[in-house]
Design an enzyme around this catalytic site. Structure first.
Site, PDB file in Angstrom:
ATOM      1  N   ARG A 148      16.257  49.679   3.271  1.00  0.00           N
ATOM      2  CA  ARG A 148      16.158  49.445   1.827  1.00  0.00           C
ATOM      3  C   ARG A 148      17.175  48.371   1.458  1.00  0.00           C
ATOM      4  NH1 ARG A 148      16.921  54.813   2.699  1.00  0.00           N
ATOM      5  NH2 ARG A 148      18.978  54.701   1.715  1.00  0.00           N
ATOM      6  N   CYS A 164      33.318  37.711 -29.471  1.00  0.00           N
ATOM      7  CA  CYS A 164      32.572  38.349 -30.566  1.00  0.00           C
ATOM      8  C   CYS A 164      31.250  38.899 -30.020  1.00  0.00           C
ATOM      9  CB  CYS A 164      32.283  37.329 -31.669  1.00  0.00           C
ATOM     10  SG  CYS A 164      33.725  36.371 -32.171  1.00  0.00           S
ATOM     11  N   MET A 165      30.455  39.486 -30.907  1.00  0.00           N
ATOM     12  CA  MET A 165      29.189  40.065 -30.466  1.00  0.00           C
ATOM     13  C   MET A 165      28.239  39.000 -29.909  1.00  0.00           C
ATOM     14  SD  MET A 165      26.372  42.395 -32.508  1.00  0.00           S
ATOM     15  CE  MET A 165      27.478  43.712 -32.960  1.00  0.00           C
ATOM     16  N   ASP A 166      28.236  37.821 -30.522  1.00  0.00           N
ATOM     17  CA  ASP A 166      27.237  36.806 -30.171  1.00  0.00           C
ATOM     18  C   ASP A 166      27.831  35.472 -29.745  1.00  0.00           C
ATOM     19  OD1 ASP A 166      25.291  38.655 -31.523  1.00  0.00           O
ATOM     20  OD2 ASP A 166      26.475  37.998 -33.256  1.00  0.00           O
ATOM     21  N   LYS A 191      15.260  47.978  -8.385  1.00  0.00           N
ATOM     22  CA  LYS A 191      15.606  48.859  -9.517  1.00  0.00           C
ATOM     23  C   LYS A 191      16.446  48.095 -10.531  1.00  0.00           C
ATOM     24  CE  LYS A 191      19.581  50.609  -6.892  1.00  0.00           C
ATOM     25  NZ  LYS A 191      20.041  51.710  -6.015  1.00  0.00           N
ATOM     26  N   TYR A 245      38.456  36.953 -34.206  1.00  0.00           N
ATOM     27  CA  TYR A 245      38.870  38.209 -34.836  1.00  0.00           C
ATOM     28  C   TYR A 245      40.290  38.598 -34.448  1.00  0.00           C
ATOM     29  CZ  TYR A 245      34.010  39.218 -36.118  1.00  0.00           C
ATOM     30  OH  TYR A 245      32.758  39.175 -36.655  1.00  0.00           O
ATOM     31  N   HIS A 281      20.850  58.353   2.449  1.00  0.00           N
ATOM     32  CA  HIS A 281      21.597  57.219   1.868  1.00  0.00           C
ATOM     33  C   HIS A 281      23.066  57.345   2.261  1.00  0.00           C
ATOM     34  CE1 HIS A 281      22.155  53.851  -0.768  1.00  0.00           C
ATOM     35  NE2 HIS A 281      22.906  54.490  -1.621  1.00  0.00           N
ATOM     36  N   ARG A 295      24.482  63.381  -3.712  1.00  0.00           N
ATOM     37  CA  ARG A 295      23.800  62.971  -4.944  1.00  0.00           C
ATOM     38  C   ARG A 295      22.518  63.775  -5.109  1.00  0.00           C
ATOM     39  NH1 ARG A 295      23.331  56.524  -5.868  1.00  0.00           N
ATOM     40  NH2 ARG A 295      21.642  56.689  -4.359  1.00  0.00           N
TER      41      ARG A 295
HETATM   42  C1  LIG Z   1      20.326  51.184  -4.747  1.00  0.00           C
HETATM   43  C2  LIG Z   1      19.927  51.830  -3.493  1.00  0.00           C
HETATM   44  C3  LIG Z   1      19.758  51.070  -2.321  1.00  0.00           C
HETATM   45  C4  LIG Z   1      20.141  49.616  -2.224  1.00  0.00           C
HETATM   46  O1  LIG Z   1      21.511  49.515  -1.906  1.00  0.00           O
HETATM   47  P1  LIG Z   1      22.205  48.088  -1.651  1.00  0.00           P
HETATM   48  O2  LIG Z   1      23.609  48.432  -1.346  1.00  0.00           O
HETATM   49  O3  LIG Z   1      22.082  47.350  -2.941  1.00  0.00           O
HETATM   50  O4  LIG Z   1      21.477  47.431  -0.561  1.00  0.00           O
HETATM   51  C5  LIG Z   1      19.261  51.710  -1.205  1.00  0.00           C
HETATM   52  N1  LIG Z   1      18.956  53.030  -1.228  1.00  0.00           N
HETATM   53  C6  LIG Z   1      19.143  53.798  -2.325  1.00  0.00           C
HETATM   54  C7  LIG Z   1      18.802  55.242  -2.279  1.00  0.00           C
HETATM   55  C8  LIG Z   1      19.639  53.225  -3.483  1.00  0.00           C
HETATM   56  O5  LIG Z   1      19.834  53.985  -4.567  1.00  0.00           O
END
Ligand SMILES: *Cc1c(COP(=O)(O)O)cnc(C)c1O
Length: 389
Positions: free
Chosen positions: A222, A314-316, A42, A268, A169, A139
């Site tokens: 995951r 700065c920005m850049d 992601k 700046y 999660h 969540r």
């Molecule tokens: C981002 C995410 C992960 C990955 O988590 P890490 O701590 O980066 O391994 C796993 N499951 C869900 C639902 C997430 O949103």
């Protein structure tokens, strides 16, 4: 490949895909064979480059991919990625045909959503879904057994849905105190036990839980942050079962070097004033690249030595104080290694009072990513330059 023909500014990110692959392989060796790895790519693979990391992770033994949003999954498909993809976040019911057409699995947790989504599915459409259980993250997800039952039954009675997985999660898997983790785990085990049939994938572990509790991975994990070579937390650094290899580094070059006199100011607001003769170098990176103003006074590496940023960013562009005259064109490393010195992502996270996850995510797409495989640059991606193709 001559990478310098691909972009026209001396600031770039190097993403070492060899490191990504090694991290995935290390986790693969740690986990029992029956446990599949979903590589979490992601947010453009935590700022690294999603399609490239996805390919590397698959080559290193991942079974599939996970992203937060349907758009991210579609973008991977557009880039030729054919692996299984799971969208972890909520999608809109009216978008389910996109998911079906591109063989993308979605996350579900509301009966009303399933009913509405069902109206967009026709004939032989099959939408693969994973049921999300909220066991304490607060969540998204079903949070009670009756809710879970309702969602399961709603899916089972509709021929256009296939329950491919169930997951939860963890909120605290990266903390030394495991009590909340065990509470969540117990709730999830109860929820899974209440299903009338077990889906193909049952998964709970993020990186932290994968690294610490390999036996509690059900049959998939995951894997996010650890794949990029970063520890899920400071606390966990002492518990890592193998060394992680940080894949992301950030570099630039001095575009201008000059001597300034006592009383001369920089940038700046003229907030920095030299007290003696000093050598000042300018680097072409600024807050629009995600090199934010709070990084003022952060050090960078020049000729293998630390040099502080002086004056406002700065920005850049921003300026650094050099120990002596250095040639324009000299490489500057803002994240990564130069000689014996190293500025790691964790150092920046500490400086900005945040977590390492946020650092590569915050380096914007204006900075091209160079991908290194087998120690050689293989590809450059710069979304700004390539978007009008
Ligand atoms: C981002 C995410 C992960 C990955 O988590 P890490 O701590 O980066 O391994 C796993 N499951 C869900 C639902 C997430 O949103």
């Amino acid at each position: 490949m001559d990478t310098h023909t691909q972009f026209f500014r001396d600031t770039w990110v190097e993403v070492n895909l060899d490191d990504v692959m090694e991290n995935v392989k290390s986790v693969r060796r740690l986990l029992p064979e029956n446990i599949s790895i979903f590589a979490v790519v992601k947010a453009n693979a935590y700022g690294h480059g999603d399609a490239q990391v996805a390919e590397a992770a698959m080559d290193a033994g991942a079974h599939g991919l996970a992203v937060a949003f349907l758009d991210e999954a579609l973008s991977l498909r557009k880039n030729g990625i054919e692996s299984p993809i799971l969208v972890l976040g909520a999608s809109r019911p009216q978008d389910v045909r996109m998911a079906v057409d591109h063989n993308i699995s979605l996350t579900v947790f509301q009966e009303s959503w399933i009913e509405e989504a069902g109206r967009f599915l026709k004939g032989h459409d099959i939408l693969k879904v994973h049921i999300k259980c909220d066991t304490g993250m607060g969540r998204i997800g079903v949070s009670t057994l009756p809710e879970l039952k309702e969602v399961e039954q709603s899916l089972v009675k509709r021929p256009n849905f296939e329950i491919e997985g169930v997951f939860t999660h963890f909120a605290t898997a990266d903390e030394l105190d495991e009590s909340y983790y065990h509470r969540q785990l117990k709730i999830f085990e109860e929820m899974v036990g209440s299903l009338s049939s077990k889906p193909k994938y049952i998964h709970s572990a993020n990186s932290a839980a994968s690294l610490r509790q390999p036996q509690k991975g059900f049959n998939a994990v995951r894997l996010g942050i650890a794949m990029y070579g970063l520890s899920p937390s400071e606390e966990m650094k002492g518990l890592l079962p193998f060394p992680l290899k940080e894949a992301f580094s950030l570099h630039s070059r001095l575009v201008h070097v000059k001597k300034i006199n006592p009383g001369d100011s920089v940038s700046y607001g003229a907030t920095y004033t030299a007290e003696k003769e000093e050598w000042i170098g300018t680097i072409p990176i600024g807050y629009a690249d995600g090199w934010i103003r709070k990084l003022q006074s952060q050090e960078v590496l020049v000729e293998g030595k630390r040099a502080p940023i002086v004056g406002r960013i700065c920005m850049d562009q921003c300026m650094v104080r050099l120990p002596h005259e250095v040639k324009a064109g000299t490489k500057v490393t803002l994240i990564g290694k130069q000689g014996e010195e190293r500025i790691g992502i964790d150092e920046l996270a500490k400086k900005l009072d945040t977590i390492n996850y946020e650092i590569p995510c915050m380096i914007s797409n204006r900075v091209p990513r160079i991908f290194v495989l087998n120690n050689k640059p293989i590809e450059v991606s710069n979304r700004v330059l390539s978007s009008k193709k």
